[in-house]
Design an enzyme around this catalytic site. Structure first.
Site, short mmCIF file in Angstrom:
data_model
loop_
_atom_site.label_atom_id
_atom_site.label_comp_id
_atom_site.label_asym_id
_atom_site.label_seq_id
_atom_site.Cartn_x
_atom_site.Cartn_y
_atom_site.Cartn_z
N ASP A 246 -8.02 -5.22 0.13
CA ASP A 246 -8.56 -6.06 -0.94
C ASP A 246 -8.26 -7.54 -0.75
O ASP A 246 -8.83 -8.38 -1.43
CB ASP A 246 -8.00 -5.60 -2.29
CG ASP A 246 -8.59 -4.27 -2.68
OD1 ASP A 246 -9.81 -4.14 -2.60
OD2 ASP A 246 -7.83 -3.36 -3.04
N HIS B 50 0.85 -1.18 0.00
CA HIS B 50 0.00 0.00 0.00
C HIS B 50 0.88 1.23 0.00
O HIS B 50 1.94 1.22 0.63
CB HIS B 50 -0.91 0.01 1.24
CG HIS B 50 -2.07 0.92 1.08
ND1 HIS B 50 -1.98 2.27 1.33
CD2 HIS B 50 -3.33 0.68 0.67
CE1 HIS B 50 -3.15 2.81 1.08
NE2 HIS B 50 -3.99 1.88 0.66
#
Ligand code: CMC
Length: 428
Positions: A363, A306
């Site tokens: 996700d 991320h």
């Protein structure tokens, strides 16, 4: 006195003010930099650039903290109510019972879309991705609601937010029905937000879809965990488009388009695809991880890494708990969940991932949960969009309410040809 940092260029010294946020994070205010020095900054991908000041969401990526209007997201886990959190994000405080009832009633009353708009769905091919339809139809709402092309006060904001948050689920469900060639199911005013969405997705004219509490809670929480994430790609897009004073519908339609990309909201589909490939025996989890680490590999370990989190994504931690709970309550086993656990275990002991601080992101588990609930893969990113909508609205409204807000207009460093004279190569 304002703290400053010193910049020295070409023998001259400049003082640049330091700005501090409420959690102590600091930034150099360069808004006068070009005017005073002739210089601009260069930051491709904006990893070091604050594009605005915002009071909506706080993230500490190093410590894995995410708070909405000051409230840690984990505190929504035991009583998940997406509508309440949507209000919190948009209006800055939790709703009173009267505000909540009024907003819920508006969500129920405004769920239908104009009947002529329902015909538009027939104009798309059956194979059209629902994200494309969603973006087009949210944009089309600005044709049907010209009264909200400008929002000047909180009453108007409440009215337009309720319409958009309600109608996005109707549009999403209709897009899905279109992709399956099924008749449209209209919203049912007796049902609450999530149950109504699942009804429009899965009920048949001859058979009502009944949604149990466990499923409703899981989806409410999933939507809440996606509801805002400060200046991510889609939210920045909404703010960028909104900065031209484009209306809320159009700005949010651009957010949907940005979210569609596989490096943003589209990643949960890629995660499931990756887990399926491993499950079908195309390669082992170890082999997949090895490939993802190769310098020139086109594979990445989807659902890992991320831009902001250099620690566990706190949303992934909650989602992992939901997945475990959901599977236990459903008394279900899913080999993909076992593969996901295995991948996580491998990476937590692998120096490549540890050194680069690549941990599971939101996700990684969301696709597994949606699959367990029976949501088809082509709707995963659409559900992310439904969740992210309150965040987009909150950011659009924050910017819309900022006095003297300027249009967003970055600069660039030009690397093309120097001045070149026009000498046509076409025969005269
Ligand atoms: N698998 C393997 N290597 C990776 C991965 C990954 N998933 N993510 C980053 N790396 C490596 C990358 O190759 C680079 O290595 P090196 O330093 O040797 O060149 C290093 O880690 C830094 O990566 P980056 O691409 O500079 O990081 P970024 O901040 O630009 O990208 C990201 C962030 C999320 C796009 C990226 O981690 C990624 O592609 N992850 C997989 C896709 C994904 O799960 N996306 C969902 C993001 S969360 C939902 C959302 O907020 O939208």
């Amino acid at each position: 006195m304002t703290e400053t940092v010193t910049l020295q260029v070409d023998g001259k010294t400049y003082q640049l003010p330091l700005v501090q946020g409420t959690e102590g994070e600091r930034a150099i205010d360069i808004s006068r930099l070009r005017a005073e020095t002739g210089l601009i900054t260069l930051d491709p991908g904006y990893g070091n650039t604050g594009s605005c000041e915002s009071a909506i969401t706080y993230i500490d990526g190093e410590q894995g903290i995410l708070r909405y209007r000051g409230i840690p997201i984990e505190q929504f886990e035991n009583n998940p109510n997406f509508v309440e959190v949507a209000w919190l994000l948009i209006f800055g405080k939790l709703p009173s019972p009267a505000q909540y009832d009024r907003f819920s009633e508006a969500l129920t009353n405004k769920a239908n879309i104009d009947e002529s708009m329902t015909h538009n769905f027939q104009g798309f091919p059956r194979s059209a991705p629902p994200m494309a339809i969603l973006s087009a139809m949210i944009n089309a709402l600005s044709c049907f609601h010209p009264e909200f092309r400008k929002v000047d006060d909180l009453d108007q904001l409440e009215a337009v937010a309720a319409r958009l948050i309600s109608k996005i689920r109707t549009i999403a469900a209709f897009a899905y029905r279109r992709s399956r060639g099924k008749p449209i199911m209209y919203p049912d005013p007796k049902l609450r937000y999530v149950a109504n969405f699942l009804h429009m997705m899965f009920s048949q004219p001859y058979e009502e879809y009944i949604c149990d509490e466990v499923t409703q809670d899981a989806i409410n929480l999933l939507l809440i965990l996606h509801a805002d994430h400060e200046q991510n790609c889609s939210t920045s897009t909404v703010r960028m488009v909104g900065s031209s004073q484009a209306n809320l519908f159009t700005s949010c339609a651009s957010g949907v388009s940005a979210l569609w990309g596989p490096l943003h909201g589209g990643a949960n589909v890629q995660v499931l695809d990756m887990l399926n490939r491993i499950h079908k025996g195309h390669m082992s989890p170890e082999e997949y991880v090895r490939r993802a680490k190769e310098k020139d590999s086109s594979e990445r370990l989807m659902g890992f890494g991320h831009r902001v989190y250099k620690n566990f994504d706190p949303r992934a931690t909650v989602l992992q708990r939901i997945a475990e709970r959901l599977f236990e309550k459903m008394n279900k086993k899913d080999p993909l969940l076992d593969i996901a656990r295995k991948l996580e275990e491998i990476t937590l002991n692998d120096s490549y991932f540890l050194e680069r601080k690549l941990y599971p992101n939101v996700d990684f588990y969301s696709g597994i949960i949606l699959r367990a609930i029976g949501i088809p893969t082509n709707m995963f990113t659409v559900i992310f969009a439904i969740g992210r909508l309150p965040g987009w609205i909150a950011h659009w409204a924050e910017q819309n309410g900022t006095p003297n807000a300027r249009i967003a207009r970055p600069r660039q460093i030009y690397t093309g040809h120097p001045k070149t004279d026009y000498v046509s190569l076409l025969k005269s």
